[in-house]
Every structure is written in C-alpha cells, then in structure tokens.
Enzyme design. Structure first.
Site: not given
Ligand code: GNR
Ligand code: NI
Length: 182
Positions: A46, A51, A94-95, A136-137, A140
């Site tokens: 995601g 980001q 999270c990236l 999660h997204e 953000h």
């Molecule tokens: O790549 C991603 N893996 C992930 C693993 C567990 C819960 C959420 C994520 S999202 C993350 C990519 C990211 O940072 N999206 O904002």
């Molecule tokens: Ni993230």
C-alpha cells in the site's frame, strides 16, 4: 509513470492532515499511476500520497503480494463508514519507517467508501490483510503512523533510531540533495 522518492520519518509531511480531492481528474489519475509504480517498486502492499510528499487524500493498495492475481486498488477520499467490534493484531511495517515492525491492534473488518479512478463513489468491505492495510493507509491521510498505535516507549525508540540514521545519511554525502534532478 514514475517511481517517486518515499519520505521517511521523522518528517513533518507525514504528520499533516491531507486535503480531500475535489474530483478525480487526469492529474489525480497520474498521481495514482505514479504511486502504483512506486508501491510495486518498493515493494509494498500500500502507499498513501503523503508518503511521496503530496498532501492529497489518495491511496493505492495491492495486498496480493504477487501470489495469485493482482488486486490493485486506487482510491481518492477513502473513509471508513463501518468498523467491526472485534479486533485483529498484525505485525505492521511501513515504507516510511523502514525496517521497523510492531504489533498493532485494529478493527478486524471495515467498510470503506471512496472515489475510484473514474470519480465514481464505491464501497468496499474488507477483512484480513486488506482491512489492516486500508486502515494503515487512511491513517497516513490523517498524519497518523502505525507507531502512533503502540507504546510511547517503543514509538520513541523507533523514531529516535530513524532520526539518527537520517542525520548520519545527511552528512555522509551518499544522498542526492533535496530537489536534485537525476
Ligand atoms: O508494505 C507495507 N506492508 C504492510 C504490512 C503490514 C501492515 C501494513 C503495511 S502497509 C506497508 C506499505 C506502507 O507503508 N503503506 O503506507
Ligand atoms: Ni505506511
């Protein structure tokens, strides 16, 4: 299409509340395309516009992890319209917090309303990893990172480490200056 640089914490851009998209037009579709390419290149499941330094309520997701058919989703103005009472615990990454992971508790299932690529209103019910990734997204877009759901002790450990790495990287000369055309 382009792979965009991903902003890592700590950075004020990641703490801002993103603005709603007025209409999904060609500019927003181009952003979605660039975000998809950036997400697959990372690789991630995601990505949210903040980001990549864009303060718009746009997210892309594909939780298929190359197992089976791709499940590409592109959303503008996603909002959670229903969340289950029961929770799920998942080890999140999270990236924008590279190489850090922590268990986060969230509702196990959600229903999300959003604008698709064609500017049409859609709804999606999800559970499992997709439900986690959607939350999660959307976090953000409100300036919330997964570390904001864990203890302050763990959060500060992770953020301090990332700040230290950032400072070390900034002086070693191994990065392009901000805004460089490469
Ligand atoms: O790549 C991603 N893996 C992930 C693993 C567990 C819960 C959420 C994520 S999202 C993350 C990519 C990211 O940072 N999206 O904002
Ligand atoms: Ni993230």
């Amino acid at each position: 299409m382009a792979v965009l640089p991903i902003i890592t914490a700590p950075d004020p851009v990641l703490k801002k509340v993103a603005s709603p998209v007025e209409r999904v037009d060609d500019d927003v579709r181009r952003l979605m395309d660039d975000m998809m390419e950036t997400m697959y290149a990372a690789p991630g499941i995601g990505l949210a516009a903040p980001q990549v330094g864009v303060g718009k309520r746009v997210v892309v997701l594909d939780v298929s992890k190359r197992e089976g058919p791709p499940l590409a989703l592109q959303m503008a103005n996603p909002e959670i319209v229903w969340a289950s009472d029961d929770d799920a615990i998942y080890e999140e990454g999270c990236l924008s917090l590279p190489e850090h992971y922590a268990e986060v508790t969230r509702p196990a299932a959600v229903k999300v309303r959003y604008l698709d690529r064609e500017d049409e209103i859609r709804e999606l019910s999800a559970d499992g990893l997709l439900a986690i990734c959607l939350q999660h997204e959307i976090d953000h877009l409100d300036g919330i990172l997964f570390v904001d759901h864990i203890s302050a002790l763990k959060r500060n450990m992770i953020l301090r480490k990332l700040l230290k790495e950032k400072k070390a990287g900034a002086t070693s000369g191994d990065r392009e200056p901000a805004g460089a055309v490469v």
